[in-house]
Motif scaffolding. Structure first.
Motif, mmCIF file in Angstrom:
data_model
loop_
_atom_site.group_PDB
_atom_site.id
_atom_site.type_symbol
_atom_site.label_atom_id
_atom_site.label_comp_id
_atom_site.label_asym_id
_atom_site.label_seq_id
_atom_site.Cartn_x
_atom_site.Cartn_y
_atom_site.Cartn_z
ATOM 1 N N MET A 1 0.845 -1.184 0.000
ATOM 2 C CA MET A 1 0.000 0.000 0.000
ATOM 3 C C MET A 1 0.886 1.241 0.000
ATOM 4 O O MET A 1 1.835 1.352 0.765
ATOM 5 C CB MET A 1 -0.885 -0.019 1.259
ATOM 6 C CG MET A 1 -1.509 1.319 1.573
ATOM 7 S SD MET A 1 -2.795 1.341 2.830
ATOM 8 C CE MET A 1 -1.900 1.026 4.335
ATOM 9 N N THR A 2 0.570 2.167 -0.876
ATOM 10 C CA THR A 2 1.284 3.431 -0.928
ATOM 11 C C THR A 2 0.540 4.447 -0.072
ATOM 12 O O THR A 2 -0.672 4.611 -0.210
ATOM 13 C CB THR A 2 1.379 3.954 -2.377
ATOM 14 O OG1 THR A 2 2.057 2.973 -3.158
ATOM 15 C CG2 THR A 2 2.142 5.254 -2.437
ATOM 16 N N VAL A 3 1.275 5.096 0.830
ATOM 17 C CA VAL A 3 0.695 6.112 1.701
ATOM 18 C C VAL A 3 1.460 7.409 1.483
ATOM 19 O O VAL A 3 2.690 7.409 1.408
ATOM 20 C CB VAL A 3 0.773 5.682 3.190
ATOM 21 C CG1 VAL A 3 0.301 6.792 4.098
ATOM 22 C CG2 VAL A 3 -0.042 4.414 3.419
ATOM 23 N N GLN A 4 0.721 8.490 1.355
ATOM 24 C CA GLN A 4 1.339 9.811 1.205
ATOM 25 C C GLN A 4 1.089 10.611 2.477
ATOM 26 O O GLN A 4 0.024 10.516 3.085
ATOM 27 C CB GLN A 4 0.738 10.552 0.022
ATOM 28 C CG GLN A 4 1.054 9.912 -1.312
ATOM 29 C CD GLN A 4 0.327 10.633 -2.428
ATOM 30 O OE1 GLN A 4 -0.860 10.899 -2.353
ATOM 31 N NE2 GLN A 4 1.075 10.958 -3.480
ATOM 32 N N ILE A 5 2.073 11.410 2.850
ATOM 33 C CA ILE A 5 1.927 12.292 4.017
ATOM 34 C C ILE A 5 1.267 13.598 3.553
ATOM 35 O O ILE A 5 1.448 13.999 2.391
ATOM 36 C CB ILE A 5 3.309 12.548 4.691
ATOM 37 C CG1 ILE A 5 3.155 13.049 6.122
ATOM 38 C CG2 ILE A 5 4.170 13.476 3.876
ATOM 39 C CD1 ILE A 5 2.704 12.021 7.102
ATOM 40 N N HIS A 6 0.533 14.215 4.436
ATOM 41 C CA HIS A 6 -0.108 15.502 4.120
ATOM 42 C C HIS A 6 0.979 16.500 3.717
ATOM 43 O O HIS A 6 2.041 16.550 4.341
ATOM 44 C CB HIS A 6 -0.858 16.011 5.353
ATOM 45 C CG HIS A 6 -1.741 17.185 5.087
ATOM 46 N ND1 HIS A 6 -1.244 18.456 4.852
ATOM 47 C CD2 HIS A 6 -3.085 17.278 5.009
ATOM 48 C CE1 HIS A 6 -2.254 19.274 4.644
ATOM 49 N NE2 HIS A 6 -3.389 18.587 4.731
ATOM 50 N N PRO A 7 0.744 17.320 2.686
ATOM 51 C CA PRO A 7 1.765 18.288 2.254
ATOM 52 C C PRO A 7 2.270 19.205 3.375
ATOM 53 O O PRO A 7 3.446 19.561 3.387
ATOM 54 C CB PRO A 7 1.055 19.101 1.170
ATOM 55 C CG PRO A 7 -0.022 18.215 0.660
ATOM 56 C CD PRO A 7 -0.444 17.364 1.826
ATOM 57 N N ALA A 8 1.426 19.543 4.338
ATOM 58 C CA ALA A 8 1.852 20.409 5.448
ATOM 59 C C ALA A 8 2.852 19.707 6.360
ATOM 60 O O ALA A 8 3.611 20.358 7.072
ATOM 61 C CB ALA A 8 0.639 20.874 6.255
ATOM 62 N N LEU A 9 2.857 18.365 6.326
ATOM 63 C CA LEU A 9 3.764 17.590 7.177
ATOM 64 C C LEU A 9 4.943 17.002 6.408
ATOM 65 O O LEU A 9 5.882 16.492 7.015
ATOM 66 C CB LEU A 9 3.008 16.433 7.847
ATOM 67 C CG LEU A 9 1.940 16.807 8.853
ATOM 68 C CD1 LEU A 9 1.173 15.554 9.292
ATOM 69 C CD2 LEU A 9 2.548 17.508 10.059
ATOM 70 N N GLY A 10 4.910 17.067 5.106
ATOM 71 C CA GLY A 10 5.955 16.448 4.293
ATOM 72 C C GLY A 10 7.299 17.153 4.429
ATOM 73 O O GLY A 10 7.359 18.368 4.586
ATOM 74 N N TYR A 11 8.358 16.359 4.348
ATOM 75 C CA TYR A 11 9.708 16.921 4.453
ATOM 76 C C TYR A 11 10.016 17.804 3.256
ATOM 77 O O TYR A 11 9.773 17.449 2.110
ATOM 78 C CB TYR A 11 10.759 15.810 4.539
ATOM 79 C CG TYR A 11 12.157 16.356 4.437
ATOM 80 C CD1 TYR A 11 12.706 17.081 5.486
ATOM 81 C CD2 TYR A 11 12.908 16.202 3.282
ATOM 82 C CE1 TYR A 11 13.977 17.630 5.387
ATOM 83 C CE2 TYR A 11 14.181 16.738 3.173
ATOM 84 C CZ TYR A 11 14.711 17.449 4.230
ATOM 85 O OH TYR A 11 15.961 17.991 4.125
ATOM 86 N N THR A 12 10.569 18.971 3.552
ATOM 87 C CA THR A 12 11.041 19.898 2.525
ATOM 88 C C THR A 12 12.056 20.838 3.174
ATOM 89 O O THR A 12 12.048 21.018 4.387
ATOM 90 C CB THR A 12 9.869 20.711 1.907
ATOM 91 O OG1 THR A 12 10.406 21.693 1.020
ATOM 92 C CG2 THR A 12 9.037 21.404 2.962
ATOM 93 N N THR A 13 12.924 21.413 2.358
ATOM 94 C CA THR A 13 13.898 22.372 2.898
ATOM 95 C C THR A 13 13.231 23.709 3.233
ATOM 96 O O THR A 13 13.816 24.543 3.901
ATOM 97 C CB THR A 13 15.057 22.605 1.903
ATOM 98 O OG1 THR A 13 14.508 23.005 0.652
ATOM 99 C CG2 THR A 13 15.882 21.331 1.744
ATOM 100 N N THR A 14 12.008 23.889 2.741
ATOM 101 C CA THR A 14 11.210 25.080 3.088
ATOM 102 C C THR A 14 9.866 24.592 3.645
ATOM 103 O O THR A 14 8.883 24.503 2.905
ATOM 104 C CB THR A 14 10.994 25.997 1.871
ATOM 105 O OG1 THR A 14 10.395 25.240 0.824
ATOM 106 C CG2 THR A 14 12.308 26.594 1.395
ATOM 107 N N PRO A 15 9.821 24.230 4.922
ATOM 108 C CA PRO A 15 8.621 23.624 5.510
ATOM 109 C C PRO A 15 7.388 24.521 5.391
ATOM 110 O O PRO A 15 7.487 25.743 5.371
ATOM 111 C CB PRO A 15 8.993 23.421 6.977
ATOM 112 C CG PRO A 15 10.416 23.763 7.121
ATOM 113 C CD PRO A 15 10.885 24.435 5.890
ATOM 114 N N HIS A 16 6.234 23.857 5.324
ATOM 115 C CA HIS A 16 4.956 24.559 5.236
ATOM 116 C C HIS A 16 4.541 25.149 6.584
ATOM 117 O O HIS A 16 3.741 26.070 6.643
ATOM 118 C CB HIS A 16 3.871 23.610 4.732
ATOM 119 C CG HIS A 16 4.057 23.225 3.304
ATOM 120 N ND1 HIS A 16 4.898 22.213 2.899
ATOM 121 C CD2 HIS A 16 3.519 23.737 2.174
ATOM 122 C CE1 HIS A 16 4.868 22.114 1.591
ATOM 123 N NE2 HIS A 16 4.039 23.021 1.115
#
Length: 162
Positions: A1-16
């Motif tokens: 099963m593929t699960v995606q994290i909410h964009p507000a919680l996803g890792y990024t160098t510029t967090p939401h």
């Protein structure tokens, strides 16, 4: 099963979300004015999961996140669950299990720094009496950068801090 994290919680160098994990969740602010406060009530994952586990290279513990209300974990559950779990007091055995004396000193220094930031002297004294907390294991890495997937299953996410 593929699960995606909410964009507000996803890792990024510029967090939401602007969030210092050593502070109460009420201090969170959106990094972009377009982010609505209602995102906190949205599912943390797609598809929604009944629980998720958070891990970190800095912590010897797994943080179990359960829904506060309802059947699935929300963005708010992740933030609040992380905060509660990181505020737990560290046992002597957990402290002793750190890999070196210098690692123990870095954690002790983080505890001292965290307490020193408290301006009210009685509140500072109370916090100092509570001792080391799990948050101190992050040392000086308190900025939440998001969650990233792990090879341990679709319900296990890694906490990224800087």
């Amino acid at each position: 099963m593929t699960v995606q994290i909410h964009p507000a919680l996803g890792y990024t160098t510029t967090p939401h979300l602007n969030y210092d994990v050593s502070c109460h969740p009420s201090t969170i602010s959106p990094a972009h004015p377009s982010l609505s406060p209602t995102i906190l009530n949205e599912a943390a994952t797609l598809p929604p999961l009944p629980s998720i586990t958070l891990v970190s290279q800095y912590l010897p513990w797994k943080l179990e996140i359960k829904p506060a209300n309802g059947n699935f974990v929300t963005v708010s559950d992740v933030i609040n669950g992380m905060y509660r779990a990181l505020r737990l007091t560290v046992s002597k055995a957990e402290y002793s299990a750190l890999p070196s004396v210098s690692a123990q000193q870095r954690v002790t220094d983080a505890y001292s720094h965290r307490c020193a930031r408290i301006l009210d002297s009685s509140a500072k004294q109370m916090e100092m009496q509570k001792g080391l907390k799990r948050i101190d294991f992050f040392v000086d890495k308190n900025r939440f950068m998001g969650l990233s997937s792990t090879p341990h299953g679709p319900h296990v996410w890694s906490i990224n801090v800087s």
